[in-house]
Motif scaffolding. Sequence first.
Motif, PDB file in Angstrom:
ATOM      1  N   GLN A  75      14.394  -1.781  16.759  1.00  0.00           N
ATOM      2  CA  GLN A  75      15.018  -1.582  15.459  1.00  0.00           C
ATOM      3  C   GLN A  75      14.222  -0.557  14.661  1.00  0.00           C
ATOM      4  N   LYS A  76      14.754  -0.225  13.480  1.00  0.00           N
ATOM      5  CA  LYS A  76      13.991   0.551  12.519  1.00  0.00           C
ATOM      6  C   LYS A  76      13.113  -0.413  11.740  1.00  0.00           C
ATOM      7  N   ALA A  77      11.830  -0.129  11.689  1.00  0.00           N
ATOM      8  CA  ALA A  77      10.883  -1.039  11.037  1.00  0.00           C
ATOM      9  C   ALA A  77      11.191  -1.184   9.550  1.00  0.00           C
ATOM     10  N   ASN A  78      10.911  -2.382   9.017  1.00  0.00           N
ATOM     11  CA  ASN A  78      11.034  -2.658   7.581  1.00  0.00           C
ATOM     12  C   ASN A  78      12.438  -2.362   7.049  1.00  0.00           C
ATOM     13  N   ASN A  79      13.460  -2.698   7.848  1.00  0.00           N
ATOM     14  CA  ASN A  79      14.830  -2.412   7.411  1.00  0.00           C
ATOM     15  C   ASN A  79      15.338  -3.409   6.382  1.00  0.00           C
ATOM     16  N   GLY A  80      14.661  -4.565   6.236  1.00  0.00           N
ATOM     17  CA  GLY A  80      15.034  -5.527   5.213  1.00  0.00           C
ATOM     18  C   GLY A  80      16.265  -6.351   5.521  1.00  0.00           C
ATOM     19  N   VAL A  81      16.854  -6.192   6.711  1.00  0.00           N
ATOM     20  CA  VAL A  81      18.089  -6.896   7.054  1.00  0.00           C
ATOM     21  C   VAL A  81      17.875  -7.884   8.192  1.00  0.00           C
ATOM     22  N   TYR A  82      17.124  -7.491   9.224  1.00  0.00           N
ATOM     23  CA  TYR A  82      16.951  -8.328  10.410  1.00  0.00           C
ATOM     24  C   TYR A  82      15.628  -9.078  10.361  1.00  0.00           C
ATOM     25  N   ASN A  83      15.729 -10.407  10.423  1.00  0.00           N
ATOM     26  CA  ASN A  83      14.543 -11.260  10.476  1.00  0.00           C
ATOM     27  C   ASN A  83      14.266 -11.591  11.940  1.00  0.00           C
ATOM     28  N   THR A  84      13.164 -11.032  12.463  1.00  0.00           N
ATOM     29  CA  THR A  84      12.833 -11.199  13.875  1.00  0.00           C
ATOM     30  C   THR A  84      11.566 -12.023  14.069  1.00  0.00           C
ATOM     31  N   ASP A  85      11.243 -12.877  13.107  1.00  0.00           N
ATOM     32  CA  ASP A  85      10.049 -13.721  13.260  1.00  0.00           C
ATOM     33  C   ASP A  85      10.149 -14.573  14.519  1.00  0.00           C
ATOM     34  N   ASP A  86      11.333 -15.111  14.783  1.00  0.00           N
ATOM     35  CA  ASP A  86      11.590 -15.885  15.994  1.00  0.00           C
ATOM     36  C   ASP A  86      12.725 -15.195  16.727  1.00  0.00           C
ATOM     37  N   LEU A  87      12.428 -14.563  17.850  1.00  0.00           N
ATOM     38  CA  LEU A  87      13.432 -13.771  18.543  1.00  0.00           C
ATOM     39  C   LEU A  87      14.448 -14.614  19.310  1.00  0.00           C
ATOM     40  N   SER A  88      14.303 -15.929  19.293  1.00  0.00           N
ATOM     41  CA  SER A  88      15.351 -16.758  19.882  1.00  0.00           C
ATOM     42  C   SER A  88      16.486 -16.985  18.898  1.00  0.00           C
ATOM     43  N   GLN A  89      16.256 -16.698  17.623  1.00  0.00           N
ATOM     44  CA  GLN A  89      17.296 -16.839  16.611  1.00  0.00           C
ATOM     45  C   GLN A  89      17.083 -15.787  15.514  1.00  0.00           C
ATOM     46  N   ILE A  90      17.568 -14.604  15.801  1.00  0.00           N
ATOM     47  CA  ILE A  90      17.458 -13.474  14.870  1.00  0.00           C
ATOM     48  C   ILE A  90      18.453 -13.681  13.736  1.00  0.00           C
ATOM     49  N   LYS A  91      17.997 -13.507  12.511  1.00  0.00           N
ATOM     50  CA  LYS A  91      18.838 -13.739  11.337  1.00  0.00           C
ATOM     51  C   LYS A  91      19.168 -12.409  10.670  1.00  0.00           C
ATOM     52  N   ILE A  92      20.401 -12.305  10.189  1.00  0.00           N
ATOM     53  CA  ILE A  92      20.874 -11.079   9.542  1.00  0.00           C
ATOM     54  C   ILE A  92      21.188 -11.382   8.085  1.00  0.00           C
ATOM     55  N   ASN A  93      20.550 -10.660   7.192  1.00  0.00           N
ATOM     56  CA  ASN A  93      20.739 -10.849   5.760  1.00  0.00           C
ATOM     57  C   ASN A  93      21.713  -9.793   5.244  1.00  0.00           C
ATOM     58  N   TYR A  94      22.989 -10.137   5.226  1.00  0.00           N
ATOM     59  CA  TYR A  94      23.996  -9.175   4.785  1.00  0.00           C
ATOM     60  C   TYR A  94      23.929  -8.918   3.282  1.00  0.00           C
ATOM     61  N   ASP A  95      23.230  -9.760   2.551  1.00  0.00           N
ATOM     62  CA  ASP A  95      23.064  -9.494   1.120  1.00  0.00           C
ATOM     63  C   ASP A  95      22.232  -8.245   0.885  1.00  0.00           C
ATOM     64  N   SER A  96      21.473  -7.820   1.897  1.00  0.00           N
ATOM     65  CA  SER A  96      20.651  -6.612   1.789  1.00  0.00           C
ATOM     66  C   SER A  96      21.246  -5.449   2.565  1.00  0.00           C
ATOM     67  N   PHE A  97      22.520  -5.526   2.877  1.00  0.00           N
ATOM     68  CA  PHE A  97      23.161  -4.539   3.735  1.00  0.00           C
ATOM     69  C   PHE A  97      23.516  -3.256   3.001  1.00  0.00           C
ATOM     70  N   SER A  98      23.670  -3.306   1.680  1.00  0.00           N
ATOM     71  CA  SER A  98      23.990  -2.097   0.917  1.00  0.00           C
ATOM     72  C   SER A  98      22.805  -1.147   0.972  1.00  0.00           C
ATOM     73  N   LYS A  99      23.079   0.099   1.373  1.00  0.00           N
ATOM     74  CA  LYS A  99      22.007   1.062   1.609  1.00  0.00           C
ATOM     75  C   LYS A  99      22.477   2.467   1.248  1.00  0.00           C
ATOM     76  N   THR A 100      21.531   3.408   1.301  1.00  0.00           N
ATOM     77  CA  THR A 100      21.950   4.807   1.298  1.00  0.00           C
ATOM     78  C   THR A 100      22.616   5.094   2.637  1.00  0.00           C
ATOM     79  N   GLN A 101      23.275   6.228   2.730  1.00  0.00           N
ATOM     80  CA  GLN A 101      23.943   6.579   3.986  1.00  0.00           C
ATOM     81  C   GLN A 101      22.953   6.602   5.146  1.00  0.00           C
ATOM     82  N   ALA A 102      21.806   7.257   4.952  1.00  0.00           N
ATOM     83  CA  ALA A 102      20.818   7.378   6.029  1.00  0.00           C
ATOM     84  C   ALA A 102      20.272   6.014   6.440  1.00  0.00           C
TER      85      ALA A 102
END
Length: 243
Positions: A75-102
Motif C-alpha cells: 500500500q501507500k504508507a500513512n494513507n489513513g484508510v487501511y488499518n493493517t495492525d492485524d493482517l488477518s482482518q484488515i479494516k477500511i475506514n471509509y470516513d477518511s476516504f475523501s482525498k485530493t485526486q492524487a
Amino acid sequence: EQVSLTYRIKLDDEMYSRAIGDGSQIDELVVGVFETINNQKKQVMRKVIPVSDLSANVTLELFKTRTYDLVFWAQKANNGVYNTDDLSQIKINYDSFSKTQAEGFGLDAFYEVRTGVKVSEPGSPSVTLTRPFAQLGFGVYGSDVEKENISSVEITVDSTLYTGFKPLETGEKVVAGDAQSYTFTFTDLGDKSQTFSIQGKDYTYLTANYFLVPTTSTETKIGGSVKFLDVKGSPVSTFDFTV
C-alpha cells in the motif's frame, strides 16, 4: 532453531501498463506471519518493508519445526484508510476516504497469501500480489474548457460497503459494514492527462475509487450518485450510477 526465508515480492504485471491503478504510489509492504494456536490463527510477527519500483525483498526468520501462514499487503504508507495492525482482518475506514485526486489514486493496494509454509516447504520465492478491490473510476467527456471547469467530484454511495477484509478466510473474505450512505469528495483535480475510452469516446479520468466486493456473489451492486462541481462548489453535471 530459526532459518531465514527470503521472498521476492512484485505487483501483478497486468498493472504496470495502466495509467490509473498502476501501483506507482505503492511504497510499503506489510507482512503478517501467523501460527495456529488453540485452533485460532495468531499473528506472531509483523514486518514493514519499503517498496521500490513495484517490488520488494522480504526476509523472515522462521522456526524449522513450525507451520505458518503468510499475508502480504502492499500500500501507500500513512494513507489513513487501511488499518493493517492485524493482517488477518484488515479494516477500511471509509470516513477518511475523501482525498485530493492524487491521494485518491494512491488508495490502491495489493495482497497475496501463502498458507502451510514450512522452512522445508517455503513455496516459490517469487510472490505476485493482486488487487483485492473493484476499481471504480469516473471521468468526463467534453471540451478542454468544460473539463477545466470541473474542480472537484462528490460521490455518494447508497449501497452497503464492505469495510473489512480477511485474507486468510477460506470462503468469503470481505466483511460488510453498517447499511449507511457514504459521501466522498475528491479535490485538486490537477491531473487531467489520463483517459479511458467508452464506445469510441475518450473520457478524462477524474477519480479512481477502490471498493471491496464479494468474490462468491454476482449479485452485489454498488450504486449512488455523482456530482461534478466547479470552483464555487456549484454542480456542473449530476448523474446516478449502478455497477
